[in-house]
Design a protein around this motif. Sequence first.
Motif, PDB file in Angstrom:
ATOM      1  N   GLU A   2       0.832  -1.204   0.000  1.00 15.08           N
ATOM      2  CA  GLU A   2       0.000   0.000   0.000  1.00 15.08           C
ATOM      3  C   GLU A   2       0.867   1.255   0.000  1.00 15.08           C
ATOM      4  O   GLU A   2       0.587   2.226  -0.717  1.00 15.08           O
ATOM      5  CB  GLU A   2      -0.915  -0.007   1.217  1.00 15.08           C
ATOM      6  CG  GLU A   2      -1.988  -1.096   1.160  1.00 15.08           C
ATOM      7  CD  GLU A   2      -2.847  -1.101   2.408  1.00 15.08           C
ATOM      8  OE1 GLU A   2      -2.555  -0.283   3.325  1.00 15.08           O
ATOM      9  OE2 GLU A   2      -3.793  -1.899   2.483  1.00 15.08           O
TER      10      GLU A   2
ATOM     11  N   GLU B 261       2.201   1.741  -3.481  1.00 14.00           N
ATOM     12  CA  GLU B 261       1.205   2.306  -4.385  1.00 14.00           C
ATOM     13  C   GLU B 261       1.022   3.808  -4.129  1.00 14.00           C
ATOM     14  O   GLU B 261       0.923   4.604  -5.079  1.00 14.00           O
ATOM     15  CB  GLU B 261      -0.120   1.569  -4.206  1.00 14.00           C
ATOM     16  CG  GLU B 261      -0.078   0.124  -4.711  1.00 14.00           C
ATOM     17  CD  GLU B 261      -1.390  -0.604  -4.471  1.00 14.00           C
ATOM     18  OE1 GLU B 261      -2.280   0.012  -3.830  1.00 14.00           O
ATOM     19  OE2 GLU B 261      -1.516  -1.770  -4.892  1.00 14.00           O
ATOM     20  N   ARG B 262       0.961   4.177  -2.848  1.00 13.48           N
ATOM     21  CA  ARG B 262       0.836   5.599  -2.539  1.00 13.48           C
ATOM     22  C   ARG B 262       2.053   6.374  -3.018  1.00 13.48           C
ATOM     23  O   ARG B 262       1.947   7.514  -3.503  1.00 13.48           O
ATOM     24  CB  ARG B 262       0.645   5.787  -1.025  1.00 13.48           C
ATOM     25  CG  ARG B 262      -0.728   5.347  -0.526  1.00 13.48           C
ATOM     26  CD  ARG B 262      -1.006   5.944   0.842  1.00 13.48           C
ATOM     27  NE  ARG B 262      -0.096   5.456   1.856  1.00 13.48           N
ATOM     28  CZ  ARG B 262      -0.306   4.391   2.613  1.00 13.48           C
ATOM     29  NH1 ARG B 262      -1.432   3.688   2.463  1.00 13.48           N
ATOM     30  NH2 ARG B 262       0.571   4.019   3.514  1.00 13.48           N
TER      31      ARG B 262
END
Length: 360
Positions: free
Chosen positions: A81, A84-85
């Motif tokens: 995550e 992705e950020r």
Amino acid sequence: MENREQARDKTLITDPKKINAAHENVQLIEWEDFDNELARLWSLTSALKEANEKKQSLQEKLQSLIQVKNECLNKLNELEEMRERLEARKVVMANMSTRCKVATEDAKKQEEMLSTEVRSLLVAGTSLSVARKRLQEANRLLTEERGCVKLKNVQRKLRARQQFMISQVSLLYPVKILVGPAQEQELESYSSSSRLGNPSASKPVNQGSLTILGLNLTLLPFTKMSFFTDKKEVQRSATALGYVAHAVSLIASYLQVPLRYPLRLGGSRSYINDHASSIDPASSDLSLDTTLSANVKLAEFPLFLEGQDTTRAAYAVFLLNKDIEQLLNFIGVKSLGPRHVLANLKELLRSVQSSEYIDT
């Protein structure tokens, strides 16, 4: 250990099935082998106990490893995550960087344009300051007694030069009076018209016909054209209008007056232009103050009748007289009327050639 053995003995004793099975599997051991068998059983019991302890230890370790694995998976998900950020942030930063580059280029262009404008303003400011100094010097010279005298002398010389040039036009296109009435000729009352602001002047009672270079200006065919109209008379009128148009054009250029209705000279085939092309020439109520528009295309009207509409030709004569009235107003003389073309032209020539014109 003793409790387990007692519980097992009780079970063996109380359970009939197990008792029967035990009786069936009973193995007789010799007394001499009892010690060995007992030692063997004791070692097996110890080995079983160690195996159970190892199993318990391994189970605890396995449980801890499973927990560590779950924690690692959770960490991996969190890292994914975060990655992705981070990619999204990179895309945003790339867009912002592109926009920043575009803004920087625009700022540079604006800066160059502003610098150019500033330089132009500096040059214009310098020119303006120089012109202002010249104007102040000219004003200073004019405020002095000699300056006013010099200005008046220059104006007198200019008017004298204009008077001389227009006198040549008067010699080139002389407008003369022929005594005697003529119904089809332009009957004008020639008088010494007053300056603007002095309405006391009056026209004499006797009338005479005016000619330009020996030609009469017949206006009747411009309002009523028929098959029996004299073609030579029409041609002479067109020639006379060509003379008037040329004289008006020369006088306007000498006086430096831009005509409200420009002329396209062509002798007896001359034209006059009107900015307000939407005006209906057939209308009986023609406005004296025509609104000019730079965006309206010029409309040409013929100063001759041959092959033309009589209404358009009459409107052309009206516009020509308006040009003469404009020149009369410029020098401060009243017009004799909207239909007095030759009389207005003669009055214009007379006024410019008078001594009053130089002294004004």
